[in-house]
Design a protein around this motif. Structure first.
Motif, PDB file in Angstrom:
ATOM      1  N   ALA A  12       0.829  -1.206   0.000  1.00 30.36           N
ATOM      2  CA  ALA A  12       0.000   0.000   0.000  1.00 30.36           C
ATOM      3  C   ALA A  12       0.862   1.254   0.000  1.00 30.36           C
ATOM      4  O   ALA A  12       1.732   1.420   0.858  1.00 30.36           O
ATOM      5  N   TYR A  13       0.588   2.115  -0.964  1.00 30.99           N
ATOM      6  CA  TYR A  13       1.270   3.408  -1.033  1.00 30.99           C
ATOM      7  C   TYR A  13       0.213   4.493  -1.054  1.00 30.99           C
ATOM      8  O   TYR A  13      -0.588   4.581  -1.979  1.00 30.99           O
ATOM      9  N   LYS A  14       0.184   5.293   0.006  1.00 29.63           N
ATOM     10  CA  LYS A  14      -0.801   6.368   0.153  1.00 29.63           C
ATOM     11  C   LYS A  14      -2.226   5.859  -0.059  1.00 29.63           C
ATOM     12  O   LYS A  14      -2.966   6.347  -0.937  1.00 29.63           O
ATOM     13  N   PRO A  15      -2.646   4.863   0.724  1.00 31.85           N
ATOM     14  CA  PRO A  15      -3.989   4.289   0.543  1.00 31.85           C
ATOM     15  C   PRO A  15      -5.071   5.180   1.147  1.00 31.85           C
ATOM     16  O   PRO A  15      -4.799   6.062   1.966  1.00 31.85           O
ATOM     17  N   SER A  16      -6.309   4.913   0.758  1.00 34.94           N
ATOM     18  CA  SER A  16      -7.444   5.589   1.373  1.00 34.94           C
ATOM     19  C   SER A  16      -7.892   4.783   2.589  1.00 34.94           C
ATOM     20  O   SER A  16      -7.460   3.648   2.807  1.00 34.94           O
ATOM     21  N   ALA A  76      -2.706  -8.798  -3.118  1.00 38.49           N
ATOM     22  CA  ALA A  76      -3.858  -8.019  -3.576  1.00 38.49           C
ATOM     23  C   ALA A  76      -3.499  -6.544  -3.537  1.00 38.49           C
ATOM     24  O   ALA A  76      -2.634  -6.117  -2.768  1.00 38.49           O
ATOM     25  N   ASP A  77      -4.174  -5.761  -4.365  1.00 40.94           N
ATOM     26  CA  ASP A  77      -3.908  -4.324  -4.421  1.00 40.94           C
ATOM     27  C   ASP A  77      -4.696  -3.592  -3.340  1.00 40.94           C
ATOM     28  O   ASP A  77      -5.731  -4.068  -2.862  1.00 40.94           O
ATOM     29  N   ALA A  78      -4.209  -2.420  -2.988  1.00 42.39           N
ATOM     30  CA  ALA A  78      -4.822  -1.627  -1.920  1.00 42.39           C
ATOM     31  C   ALA A  78      -5.745  -0.541  -2.451  1.00 42.39           C
ATOM     32  O   ALA A  78      -6.287   0.244  -1.667  1.00 42.39           O
ATOM     33  N   ASP A  79      -5.944  -0.491  -3.777  1.00 43.52           N
ATOM     34  CA  ASP A  79      -6.679   0.634  -4.365  1.00 43.52           C
ATOM     35  C   ASP A  79      -8.146   0.346  -4.638  1.00 43.52           C
ATOM     36  O   ASP A  79      -8.802   1.073  -5.377  1.00 43.52           O
TER      37      ASP A  79
END
Length: 346
Positions: A12-16, A93-96
């Motif tokens: 995760a990079y700068k997730p919501s 899994a992706d964090a977006d």
């Protein structure tokens, strides 16, 4: 659904804040470990990761600065391999927001049934798919099919179930950004691992605006991975033609000249393919097969060149270009599918 021996890894990079809900929902339905990698998003996002670290059996691994998705994945994989000795596999899994809890668990379930397979969550690309994603995936599908022999529906999916052998091999991949996942598919091909695809929901929130993927630079890095064979072939061709030109006036026939120059060139190609393209290694057995292959194709190429020269009067160098162009594809398929292909599930 219980797949306790399967861990879930989310870079995760700068997730919501939606990431918190995703992880909590996964925690409610999944018994295995969940690792979230904070890829140097900064103090602004510290609260999100602090909240995640309070969820039972969820571990937050932090990078001091942003190192890229590939580095975050490697960090998380290494953490899980060191921590969990009885791990059967890892689902990334992706964090977006592109992957639902149901789809993540479906991939985990498939991996638990097929622990030696790479399991890919395959999206369906149709109406509503962002143009850059649609074009990128179609180009990638053709390149993977042609260069790596992999027939995949979705080459760019971040939802993947990784067997332990692939997890371990992936730690040696040097790429640190999005091309890491492309490199992983190349490693999968080199290891001879089977691939299974699980249909998943196609989600692009706000036209995929939250993605940190750079269409220009990240795409260039990705395509460089699968184009390495092209670069190695170019180097091989240069060596071949330089040696051919030098040896042509010194040796008695086109066959002899072609055989010697080809030996030099394919020696270079063998080293490049083994260490740079397919990265499978190779000992005496492969070297022996390679030498026999050089002799056979060198003779065949020389005979065909001589025949073309004798029948048409074509310049020997032009004849060589024509014949080598014809057998280029055969050379690649032999190297990819026979010489540098490990047994399935090795």
């Amino acid at each position: 659904m219980s797949t306790a021996r399967i861990a879930i890894l989310i870079p995760a990079y700068k997730p919501s804040a939606k990431l918190i809900d995703l992880v909590k929902s996964l925690r409610d339905r999944h018994d295995g470990e969940i690792v979230v990698v904070d890829d140097g998003g900064g103090l602004e996002f510290a609260g999100i990761f602090s909240a995640l670290s309070l969820v039972p059996n969820v571990y937050v691994v932090a990078n001091a600065v942003n190192l890229g998705k590939g580095a975050a994945l490697k960090n998380g994989i290494n953490h899980l391999l060191v921590r969990s000795t009885h791990l059967a596999g890892i689902v990334t899994a992706d964090a977006d927001g592109q992957h639902t809890v149901t789809d993540i668990l479906a991939v985990a379930h498939e991996l638990s049934k097929k622990p030696t397979h790479l399991v890919l969550g395959a999206r369906t690309f149709g109406v509503g798919t962002p143009t850059r994603s649609l074009i990128g995936n179609n180009i990638s599908r053709v390149m993977y099919r042609g260069l790596l022999g992999l027939k995949l529906k979705d080459t760019q999916t971040g939802l993947r179930g990784l067997p332990i052998a692939l997890c371990q091999a992936s730690l040696s991949i040097r790429s640190n950004r999005y091309e890491f996942e492309t490199e992983m598919l190349s490693v999968t091909s080199s290891l001879g691992l089977e691939i299974s695809e699980v249909p998943i929901e196609t989600i692009y929130e706000e036209n995929n605006a939250s993605s940190h993927f750079d269409p220009l630079f990240d795409s260039a890095r990705i395509y460089f991975v699968v184009l390495r064979y092209g670069f190695s072939s170019l180097a091989t061709a240069i060596v071949d033609f330089v040696a051919f030109i030098i040896l042509l006036p010194l040796l008695p026939s086109l066959v002899t000249t072609n055989l010697v120059s080809r030996g030099f060139a394919l020696g270079v190609q063998f080293l490049l393919l083994r260490g740079f393209v397919f990265r499978t290694g190779g000992g005496l057995g492969k070297l022996t097969i390679f030498i026999l292959y050089v002799a056979l194709t060198g003779i065949a190429s020389g005979v065909l060149q001589s025949a073309l020269h004798d029948v048409t009067g074509m310049n020997p160098l032009i004849a060589k270009i024509v014949i080598e162009a014809v057998i280029f594809t055969f050379n690649f398929l032999f190297m990819r599918d026979i010489l540098f292909r490990k047994p399935r599930n090795a």
